[in-house]
Write a protein that holds these residues in place. Structure first.
Motif, short mmCIF file in Angstrom:
data_model
loop_
_atom_site.label_atom_id
_atom_site.label_comp_id
_atom_site.label_asym_id
_atom_site.label_seq_id
_atom_site.Cartn_x
_atom_site.Cartn_y
_atom_site.Cartn_z
N ASN A 38 111.48 38.54 19.60
CA ASN A 38 111.94 39.36 20.97
C ASN A 38 113.57 39.04 20.90
O ASN A 38 114.46 39.89 21.63
CB ASN A 38 111.53 38.43 22.10
N ILE B 186 102.17 33.33 19.22
CA ILE B 186 103.24 33.13 20.09
C ILE B 186 104.50 32.74 19.61
O ILE B 186 105.68 33.48 20.00
CB ILE B 186 102.72 31.69 20.67
N LEU C 66 108.72 31.10 25.80
CA LEU C 66 107.86 30.42 25.00
C LEU C 66 107.25 29.19 25.44
O LEU C 66 106.06 28.83 25.56
CB LEU C 66 108.54 30.12 23.62
N ASN D 181 105.90 36.18 18.48
CA ASN D 181 106.45 36.99 19.52
C ASN D 181 107.89 36.61 20.11
O ASN D 181 108.68 37.33 20.41
CB ASN D 181 105.40 36.83 20.93
N GLU E 73 104.27 29.61 27.83
CA GLU E 73 103.13 29.95 26.95
C GLU E 73 102.39 28.70 26.51
O GLU E 73 101.05 28.26 26.66
CB GLU E 73 103.25 30.89 25.89
N GLN F 134 101.79 43.25 20.70
CA GLN F 134 101.13 42.47 19.76
C GLN F 134 100.53 43.21 18.57
O GLN F 134 100.55 42.63 17.48
CB GLN F 134 99.91 42.01 20.84
N GLU G 122 106.98 42.01 26.59
CA GLU G 122 106.17 40.74 27.23
C GLU G 122 105.23 40.39 25.92
O GLU G 122 104.54 41.29 25.21
CB GLU G 122 105.28 41.39 28.31
N TYR G 123 104.76 39.17 25.94
CA TYR G 123 103.82 38.73 24.97
C TYR G 123 102.32 39.35 25.16
O TYR G 123 101.68 39.60 24.04
CB TYR G 123 103.66 37.16 25.27
N SER G 124 102.14 39.60 26.32
CA SER G 124 100.72 40.39 26.55
C SER G 124 101.03 41.84 26.41
O SER G 124 99.73 42.40 26.56
CB SER G 124 100.36 40.03 28.10
#
Length: 503
Positions: free
Chosen positions: A190, A183, A166, A186, A169, A209, A202-204
């Motif tokens: 997690n 963010i 975090l 996420n 990011e 998402q 993964e955030y991406s």
């Protein structure tokens, strides 16, 4: 001519018959509605309900929690509302809610199952099930979460490790304005991913998402006027387009995602070495497959997983987003928090839950964010399991109960400055932290939020870590806007914020 006269007379009589039939039908329906919804004199009072629609035009659904609180000033702490053909009783003030949910907890232990909940297949799991199924699923979930560290120091490293992702990011924005919504969602989600799936995402990750957006949208619709219309007039709403139809599709997609994870677990499942909640549940299914009283099956596994996601992430991420706004609005409070962190922990050591007793001011700020943020303003509805007496009134069995937590969080008899952000609400004269009995953001009684212990750990460790590393402020020329979106949860409207690295 005579034939014409006869035909005309017949037409008139026919028209009068139609009018008479219509008039009779209307009167009959009105009388039927009145008779069906007639309540005894001992039933809680409430605003006059219109035929068929009830009190739909009595309240403001965009600020439903405020409307219900205002009505209590006129009708008392225990009053009734009718939504379509459904009666509900609203409880206001800590003493009445305590009497209902704690003192008479057994009588308020069930959940109602409104039409939208049933049509979405949400009567399983932990949140919406009742009786034996609910007790079995809740007990197993709490035991399993405890086994994997919830409420113990063993979970702290996972939360602090997630903070490093975090933090990276946030640092990437280099102090420029960014939207913290996704963010934070996420990062918090997690933690429950690690507990339930055995791994983080993964955030991406586009699937991650998408899942986060579906959770947000699904919860938003379920707390909206569309859901209330659906539950009041299901026969009509099932056939009409609208967001209520989207909710069904959203939760269907969520279940597909969760079933995929469950199938992946089955491929490498080792009953003697459980990695996470799903593994433990699969073991329980295997052990109890010959037990006819068992409720451990795949439908419940999918729904329990979904419930744990919401209970373990939604309230925490929403609270953290409120905390940024309050810290930006009251920089002097943010400075006092950071000074306490510097004094107790220092600039580099990671916090632990053991630090909380030495950080009364910071703990008070976290609690005040929860109080003012009022994250779950109307709790989750209950249902009476038998006829009960409450506040001088009689409530029949099977009536939906709304515990209005807003009335508790802003009760002027409980809080010195109820509508002002004031950490002093949780501090005594010596500056020591004092938790107030009426502070019930996770509700109370037998249906208290199963994710409460996890949420408390996440809130403390994430908030301290964020305040230790960053200073939060609004973009230049922008003032904090404390407006909110009402749904099942009360979340701040999307905003941008700046996070500057502390020296």
């Amino acid at each position: 001519m005579a034939l014409f006269s006869v035909f005309s007379a017949f037409s008139v009589w026919q028209w009068l018959d139609i009018q008479g039939f219509l008039l009779f039908s209307v009167v009959f329906l009105l009388l039927a509605d009145y008779a069906k919804n007639l309540q005894p004199a001992s039933f809680p009072p409430g605003p006059r309900a219109l035929p068929f629609v009830g009190n739909f035009f009595t309240v403001d659904f965009k600020k439903f929690h405020n409307s219900l609180t205002e009505l209590s000033q006129k009708y008392g702490d225990v009053y009734s509302l009718r939504m379509g053909q459904t009666w509900m009783v609203v409880l206001n003030g800590y003493q009445i809610i305590k009497e209902a949910l704690i003192t008479q907890g057994e009588s308020f232990a069930d959940r109602p199952t409104p039409p939208l909940t049933r049509d979405m297949g949400h009567t399983f799991g932990i949140v919406n099930s009742n009786g034996h199924a609910w007790k079995q699923q809740r007990r197993h979930a709490l035991i399993t979460l405890k086994y994997f560290g919830v409420g113990k120091t063993s979970l702290e490293p996972a939360i602090l490790e997630e903070f490093t992702y975090l933090s990276s990011e946030i640092i990437g924005y280099k102090g420029k304005p960014f939207k913290p919504h996704l963010i934070i969602n996420n990062a918090v989600s997690n933690i429950i991913c690690s507990l339930v799936f055995g791994h983080r995402l993964e955030y991406s990750d586009p699937e991650f998402q998408k899942l986060m957006r579906m959770f947000e949208r699904g919860i938003q619709i379920q707390g909206s006027i569309w859901a209330k219309l659906y539950n009041a007039f299901p026969v009509v709403m099932r056939r009409l387009p609208g967001p209520h139809q989207d909710a069904k599709k959203i939760w269907t997609e969520v279940k597909v995602f969760l079933r995929t994870e469950i199938e992946e677990h089955r491929k490498n499942w080792n009953p003697s070495d459980p990695r996470d909640y799903i593994d433990c549940y699969l073991s329980e299914m295997e052990k109890s497959k010959e037990d006819i009283s068992s409720t451990f099956d795949e439908k419940n596994l999918v729904k329990c997983t979904q419930d744990l996601f919401i209970a373990g992430s939604e309230t925490t991420s929403t609270t953290l987003r409120w905390s940024f706004l309050y810290m930006a609005k009251y920089p002097e409070i943010q400075e006092k928090v950071q000074a306490e962190i510097d004094r107790v922990i220092g600039p580099s050591r990671q916090p632990t839950m053991a630090d909380r007793t030495n950080m009364p001011y910071t703990d008070a700020v976290i609690h005040e964010v929860q109080r003012m943020g009022n994250i779950v303003p109307l709790s989750v509805p209950r249902m009476t399991t038998k006829e009960i007496q409450l506040g001088g009134h009689v409530v029949p069995k099977g009536v939906t109960i709304i515990p209005n937590l807003t009335s508790v969080m802003f009760d002027k008899s409980e809080w010195k400055t109820p509508h002002t952000f004031n950490p002093g609400h949780f501090l005594n004269e010596e500056g020591h932290f004092v938790k107030k009995e009426c502070f019930i953001p996770f509700s109370a009684g037998k249906r208290v939020c199963p994710g409460e212990k996890l949420a408390r750990m996440e809130l403390f460790l994430f908030f301290i870590s964020l305040m230790q590393k960053f200073t939060f402020s609004m973009p230049a020329g922008v003032k904090p806007v404390m407006d909110c979106n009402f749904s099942i949860t009360l979340s701040p409207v999307h905003y941008e914020i700046c996070a500057s690295l502390r020296q």
